[in-house]
Write a protein that holds these residues in place. Structure first.
Motif, PDB file in Angstrom:
ATOM      1  N   PHE A  73     -27.406 -14.528   2.922  1.00 15.98           N
ATOM      2  CA  PHE A  73     -26.448 -13.560   3.432  1.00 15.98           C
ATOM      3  C   PHE A  73     -27.159 -12.283   3.891  1.00 15.98           C
ATOM      4  N   LEU A  74     -28.063 -11.763   3.052  1.00 13.74           N
ATOM      5  CA  LEU A  74     -28.758 -10.520   3.387  1.00 13.74           C
ATOM      6  C   LEU A  74     -29.700 -10.708   4.574  1.00 13.74           C
ATOM      7  N   GLU A  75     -30.319 -11.872   4.685  1.00  9.34           N
ATOM      8  CA  GLU A  75     -31.163 -12.138   5.852  1.00  9.34           C
ATOM      9  C   GLU A  75     -30.339 -12.136   7.126  1.00  9.34           C
ATOM     10  N   GLU A  76     -29.150 -12.719   7.063  1.00 10.41           N
ATOM     11  CA  GLU A  76     -28.274 -12.727   8.237  1.00 10.41           C
ATOM     12  C   GLU A  76     -27.817 -11.320   8.581  1.00 10.41           C
ATOM     13  N   LYS A  77     -27.513 -10.529   7.546  1.00 12.77           N
ATOM     14  CA  LYS A  77     -27.050  -9.161   7.789  1.00 12.77           C
ATOM     15  C   LYS A  77     -28.130  -8.279   8.407  1.00 12.77           C
ATOM     16  N   THR A  78     -29.349  -8.493   7.956  1.00 11.55           N
ATOM     17  CA  THR A  78     -30.450  -7.693   8.507  1.00 11.55           C
ATOM     18  C   THR A  78     -31.052  -8.336   9.739  1.00 11.55           C
TER      19      THR A  78
END
Length: 146
Positions: free
Chosen positions: A136-141
């Motif tokens: 999720f955080l990789e997609e957000k960043t």
């Protein structure tokens, strides 16, 4: 009744009378004080909106700071909002395991007893939750490094 017991009885009667008069005067003073305060005090619910605004104060210390806190991890900026969103995207079971393990300092064994599952199942939930949060955080960043 002999003179000594009569003298003691008289002293007791005088003391009782003194105590009664002191209590009576203190009660009167208390009632006077209460009524004096009631005449001078106004309930907040009775105040007009304009008067309430005069009594309020607002902290303006952080007014100009609109940037939220963020963490720079492995070259990626992760904001509090992103981390919160990542946690809330987890299933209830995974979120509970993460919160119990890291914030309540519970062991896998303690958590497994609560959910009536095996210790390895708790470990798998925690591991799966981290993978999901990482994705999720990789997609957000957007995979960007700063």
């Amino acid at each position: 009744m002999n003179d000594q017991t009569y003298a003691q009885w008289k002293i007791q009667c005088n003391f009782r009378g003194f105590c009664r008069s002191v209590l009576k005067n203190e009660a009167l003073n208390a009632y006077k004080e209460i009524s004096r305060k009631q005449k001078n005090e106004v309930s907040l619910s009775d105040l007009a909106e304009e008067n309430l605004k005069e009594l309020s104060t607002y902290d303006k210390y952080f007014e100009n700071e609109k940037a939220e806190n963020s963490f720079l991890v492995a070259g990626r900026e992760i904001t509090e909002e992103m981390l919160t969103e990542a946690l809330f995207n987890l299933s209830k079971e995974k979120l509970d395991v993460i919160l119990m393990y890291y914030f309540l300092n519970m062991t896998d064994v303690e958590i497994s007893k609560i959910y009536n599952i095996t210790k390895s199942a708790v470990h798998q939930r925690r591991k799966s939750a981290f993978k999901q949060m990482k994705k999720f955080l990789e997609e957000k960043t957007n995979g960007k490094s700063y």
